[in-house]
Structures are given as C-alpha cells and as structure tokens.
Motif scaffolding. Structure first.
Motif, short mmCIF file in Angstrom:
data_model
loop_
_atom_site.label_atom_id
_atom_site.label_comp_id
_atom_site.label_asym_id
_atom_site.label_seq_id
_atom_site.Cartn_x
_atom_site.Cartn_y
_atom_site.Cartn_z
N ALA A 117 -49.35 -42.07 6.03
CA ALA A 117 -48.13 -41.36 5.68
C ALA A 117 -47.01 -42.37 5.40
N PRO A 118 -46.06 -41.99 4.54
CA PRO A 118 -44.90 -42.85 4.35
C PRO A 118 -44.05 -42.86 5.63
N ARG A 119 -43.56 -44.06 6.00
CA ARG A 119 -42.79 -44.21 7.23
C ARG A 119 -41.54 -45.05 6.99
N MET A 120 -40.49 -44.69 7.72
CA MET A 120 -39.25 -45.47 7.71
C MET A 120 -39.42 -46.63 8.69
N PRO A 121 -38.63 -47.70 8.49
CA PRO A 121 -38.61 -48.77 9.49
C PRO A 121 -37.86 -48.29 10.74
N SER A 141 -38.68 -33.94 5.10
CA SER A 141 -39.14 -34.80 4.01
C SER A 141 -40.60 -35.17 4.25
N ASP A 142 -41.18 -35.91 3.30
CA ASP A 142 -42.56 -36.36 3.49
C ASP A 142 -42.62 -37.69 4.25
N VAL A 143 -41.47 -38.23 4.64
CA VAL A 143 -41.41 -39.51 5.35
C VAL A 143 -41.39 -39.25 6.85
N MET A 144 -42.30 -39.88 7.55
CA MET A 144 -42.45 -39.67 8.99
C MET A 144 -41.62 -40.68 9.79
N GLY A 145 -41.38 -40.30 11.03
CA GLY A 145 -40.76 -41.19 11.99
C GLY A 145 -41.81 -41.70 12.96
N GLY A 146 -41.36 -42.14 14.13
CA GLY A 146 -42.26 -42.73 15.11
C GLY A 146 -43.33 -41.81 15.65
N PHE A 163 -32.49 -40.01 -1.30
CA PHE A 163 -33.69 -39.98 -0.45
C PHE A 163 -34.41 -38.65 -0.63
N ILE A 164 -33.66 -37.55 -0.66
CA ILE A 164 -34.25 -36.22 -0.85
C ILE A 164 -34.89 -36.10 -2.23
N ASP A 165 -34.24 -36.66 -3.26
CA ASP A 165 -34.81 -36.62 -4.61
C ASP A 165 -36.18 -37.29 -4.65
N THR A 166 -36.33 -38.36 -3.86
CA THR A 166 -37.59 -39.11 -3.86
C THR A 166 -38.62 -38.54 -2.88
N HIS A 167 -38.15 -38.09 -1.71
CA HIS A 167 -39.08 -37.74 -0.63
C HIS A 167 -39.01 -36.28 -0.19
N GLY A 168 -38.18 -35.48 -0.83
CA GLY A 168 -38.05 -34.08 -0.44
C GLY A 168 -37.20 -33.94 0.82
N GLY A 169 -37.02 -32.72 1.25
CA GLY A 169 -36.28 -32.45 2.47
C GLY A 169 -34.99 -31.71 2.24
N GLN A 170 -34.29 -31.49 3.33
CA GLN A 170 -33.00 -30.81 3.33
C GLN A 170 -32.01 -31.64 4.13
#
Length: 190
Positions: A117-121, A141-146, A163-170
């Motif tokens: 999955a895509p993850r943030m630092p 979004s499609d980006v996961m956390g820890g 970020f939303i344009d790239t990864h979705g979310g609200q």
C-alpha cells in the motif's frame, strides 16, 4: 533552506510577534514546545515512533500528566491512538494545553509503497509538528498510516487538495473530527 522550512520559520516568528502584541506575561502565554520523538519514545501500544509511517502526535494536558497513568503523551497514529486517547481524557475533564500533530505541509515527503500500500513517512523532528487545531485533515485516501487507514494533516489547504487529487479522500477541519469519524476510518480497514 527549503520552502517549507522558510514557511515554518515565518509562521513561528509571526506567532511569537502576535503573542507579544496581545500582552500577558511570557509564562502565561507560553505553550510547551513539541518534543523530538526520534528513537526514545514508545506509544501507548508499546510501539516505537517513526518506523511505521504516517502522522505522529503529542498532547500536553493542564494539571494532568498522562504518564501518571503509565500512558505516554505521544502517539504514532492519530486514528488508532491519539484521538481515541484524547476523547477518553476529555471525558475525564482533562484540559488540553496543546495538541501537536505532524504537519505534512512542513515536510518534504514522498509517498512510498510498503506492505502492498502507499504510505506516508513518519517525521519525528519538533519542527514537523503543528497545533492540531490549525490544520486540515485528509481522510479516506488510498495512502495508509502506521496502522492502516489514516488522517493526513496539512496546514496548507491547497496542498491538502493536491493530495486528494492524487490519492483521493475528503478534507476535514479539526472540529469535525469526532468519535464517529474516527470509528468510521478504523472500520474502513476491515
């Protein structure tokens, strides 16, 4: 010096200047500074902060040290740790002095694939934190956390929209974050 550091320095100077203009003694107005969470801290789940990815947080309460209960005031996830802990403490009438969370507008970050999955630092330096009430949060979004689905905080709304344009979310304001939203995010991982 990169753009984010210049912005963060400018914001810090403006806040300091404004505090001086508003009057009051320094001790009455001073908030505790965010601490560096690198390497030394474990969360309420016994996990090290930093290696898991996603936003971190720290809370300072007035007249109630969370460590008195054996629980730390720092967190490696907002959805699974910080907000549930904070809501519980508010129910006990603990008064927050300040809540700090990672501000991804202050960080030059790259979303990376990890564990499928895509993850943030997971930045831990003090200058990467901002007052949680001043930020907007991207959820769903499609980006996961820890620990799975996460809230991604930004001080710059345009960066949050990008970020939303790239990864979705609200996008949500701090005041919109409640138990229902947090539980919905947690359930979305199942």
């Amino acid at each position: 010096m990169n753009r984010r550091r210049v912005i963060a320095t400018g914001i810090g100077g403006a806040v300091t200047g404004l505090a001086g203009c508003l009057g009051g003694s320094a001790s009455e107005e001073a908030l505790p500074d965010p601490v560096d969470l690198e390497g030394e801290f474990d969360t309420d789940h016994g996990m090290a902060i930093g290696p898991h990815g996603g936003a971190n947080g720290q809370i300072f309460y007035r007249d109630a040290d969370p460590r008195d209960e054996g629980n730390p005031a720092w967190f490696h996830t907002l959805v699974h740790s910080l907000f549930p802990y904070h809501f519980d403490r508010l129910d006990r009438d603990w008064e927050p002095v300040v809540v700090y969370v990672t501000d991804f507008s202050r960080v030059d970050y790259t979303v990376r694939q990890r564990d499928g999955a895509p993850r943030m630092p997971s930045p831990t330096a003090p200058e990467t934190f901002a007052d949680a009430t001043d930020l907007v949060y991207v959820a769903e979004s499609d980006v996961m956390g820890g620990m799975g689905p996460a809230l991604h905080p930004f001080s710059d709304q345009e960066e949050a929209r990008s970020f939303i344009d790239t990864h979705g979310g609200q996008m949500f304001d701090y005041e919109e974050i409640d138990r229902t939203l947090i539980e919905g995010i947690r359930q979305s991982e199942n």
